[in-house]
Design a protein around this motif. Sequence first.
Motif, PDB file in Angstrom:
ATOM      1  N   ILE A 236       0.849  -1.179   0.000  1.00 13.75           N
ATOM      2  CA  ILE A 236       0.000   0.000   0.000  1.00 13.75           C
ATOM      3  C   ILE A 236       0.889   1.234   0.000  1.00 13.75           C
ATOM      4  CG2 ILE A 236      -1.904  -1.170   1.167  1.00 13.75           C
ATOM      5  CD1 ILE A 236      -1.090   0.283   3.753  1.00 13.75           C
ATOM      6  N   THR A 237       0.324   2.346  -0.461  1.00 15.72           N
ATOM      7  CA  THR A 237       1.056   3.605  -0.461  1.00 15.72           C
ATOM      8  C   THR A 237       0.173   4.692   0.134  1.00 15.72           C
ATOM      9  OG1 THR A 237       0.291   4.280  -2.667  1.00 15.72           O
ATOM     10  CG2 THR A 237       2.299   2.944  -2.554  1.00 15.72           C
ATOM     11  N   GLY A 238       0.810   5.642   0.803  1.00 10.20           N
ATOM     12  CA  GLY A 238       0.055   6.739   1.390  1.00 10.20           C
ATOM     13  C   GLY A 238       0.965   7.713   2.099  1.00 10.20           C
ATOM     14  N   THR A 239       0.429   8.876   2.416  1.00 10.53           N
ATOM     15  CA  THR A 239       1.218   9.928   3.046  1.00 10.53           C
ATOM     16  C   THR A 239       1.833   9.480   4.361  1.00 10.53           C
ATOM     17  OG1 THR A 239      -0.085  11.676   2.015  1.00 10.53           O
ATOM     18  CG2 THR A 239       1.093  12.249   4.031  1.00 10.53           C
ATOM     19  N   THR A 240       1.075   8.766   5.177  1.00 15.03           N
ATOM     20  CA  THR A 240       1.598   8.353   6.484  1.00 15.03           C
ATOM     21  C   THR A 240       2.168   6.943   6.490  1.00 15.03           C
ATOM     22  OG1 THR A 240      -0.628   7.653   7.178  1.00 15.03           O
ATOM     23  CG2 THR A 240       0.051   9.891   7.738  1.00 15.03           C
ATOM     24  N   VAL A 241       1.772   6.109   5.526  1.00 12.96           N
ATOM     25  CA  VAL A 241       2.263   4.720   5.504  1.00 12.96           C
ATOM     26  C   VAL A 241       3.431   4.532   4.545  1.00 12.96           C
ATOM     27  CG1 VAL A 241       0.016   3.795   6.165  1.00 12.96           C
ATOM     28  CG2 VAL A 241       0.609   3.975   3.731  1.00 12.96           C
ATOM     29  N   GLU A 242       3.701   5.563   3.729  1.00 17.17           N
ATOM     30  CA  GLU A 242       4.772   5.507   2.729  1.00 17.17           C
ATOM     31  C   GLU A 242       4.570   4.317   1.792  1.00 17.17           C
ATOM     32  OE1 GLU A 242       8.599   5.812   4.661  1.00 17.17           O
ATOM     33  OE2 GLU A 242       8.036   7.670   5.679  1.00 17.17           O
ATOM     34  N   ILE A 243       5.480   3.348   1.825  1.00 15.16           N
ATOM     35  CA  ILE A 243       5.346   2.113   1.042  1.00 15.16           C
ATOM     36  C   ILE A 243       5.363   0.956   2.039  1.00 15.16           C
ATOM     37  CG2 ILE A 243       6.342   0.663  -0.775  1.00 15.16           C
ATOM     38  CD1 ILE A 243       7.811   3.202  -1.768  1.00 15.16           C
ATOM     39  N   THR A 244       4.205   0.409   2.318  1.00 14.00           N
ATOM     40  CA  THR A 244       4.078  -0.635   3.335  1.00 14.00           C
ATOM     41  C   THR A 244       3.680  -1.960   2.691  1.00 14.00           C
ATOM     42  OG1 THR A 244       3.484   0.920   5.094  1.00 14.00           O
ATOM     43  CG2 THR A 244       2.833  -1.380   5.401  1.00 14.00           C
ATOM     44  N   PRO A 245       4.479  -3.013   2.862  1.00 17.96           N
ATOM     45  CA  PRO A 245       4.156  -4.314   2.253  1.00 17.96           C
ATOM     46  C   PRO A 245       2.870  -4.924   2.813  1.00 17.96           C
ATOM     47  CG  PRO A 245       6.446  -4.222   2.988  1.00 17.96           C
ATOM     48  CD  PRO A 245       5.761  -3.038   3.587  1.00 17.96           C
TER      49      PRO A 245
END
Length: 276
Positions: A236-245
């Motif tokens: 997933i990608t997002g402002t607070t999660v960055e690039i999280t598997p």
Amino acid sequence: MYFYKNEFVHKNDIHISPDDRGYYFGDGIYEVFRVYQGELYEASAHMQRLERTASEVRIQLPYTSDEIIVILNKLIQQNELIEGTVYLQITRGEAPRAHPFPIQAKPILLAYCSEVKRPLATIQNGIKAITEPDIRWLRCDLKTLNLLPNVLAKQAALDAGVQEVVLHRDGTVTECSASNIMIIKDAILYTHPANHLILHGITRAVVLRLAHALGIPVKDVAFTTEQLLQADEAFITGTTVEITPLIQIDGQAIGSGTPGPLTAKLQTEFERTFLK
């Protein structure tokens, strides 16, 4: 310090009117900016999205984009924020409750800072998710205050003992409750096209740029829940999660059940680019 109604004030000095249309209609828009080393991350991209959303829902921004950036930077300085987020919200204004746009109401801007550390444990180890039907409206590309379906989806994830929900429309994956999603199959990155069914994520766009720089082929092609479960890697990608598997979905391991090599490569490039 907060910024509210044209001035910098303390939180306890803010009094929000019950006639604010953001309160009773969710009639407003927002952005969440990441701050790294005291600097706004991808500020221009966030402002472009804010301008687009404002235009689509017909809210007149109370300041120019440049003026808003100045306000946010002053907030960061006054709060001595080094790492965290800045929340920005603009409602249509105050008016007696009635569905039509009020003639006299003036848009109201609220902004504040929060100290939020990078979620290093989940970035490194990955998270688990479940799937659920995407029951949201058909303008998910607009970043508005109407987030109850997202709230319910996120709570469903927590109730299931996982961290995220992957949303789908009749089996076609769109995005997650609070993030975009991508998969890798046979060394090709797949992502849902940036149309009205997903939020055009800022970090999503960054990842696509990074993939191009790294020579990872990208296909803007929607994929199904079945293809998701058969993916070699997912994240997933997002402002607070960055690039999280994403390592497990609906109890089934994705790939090896551990963060994949291309995901790790993208993470490394993200850190090299933005966290020097």
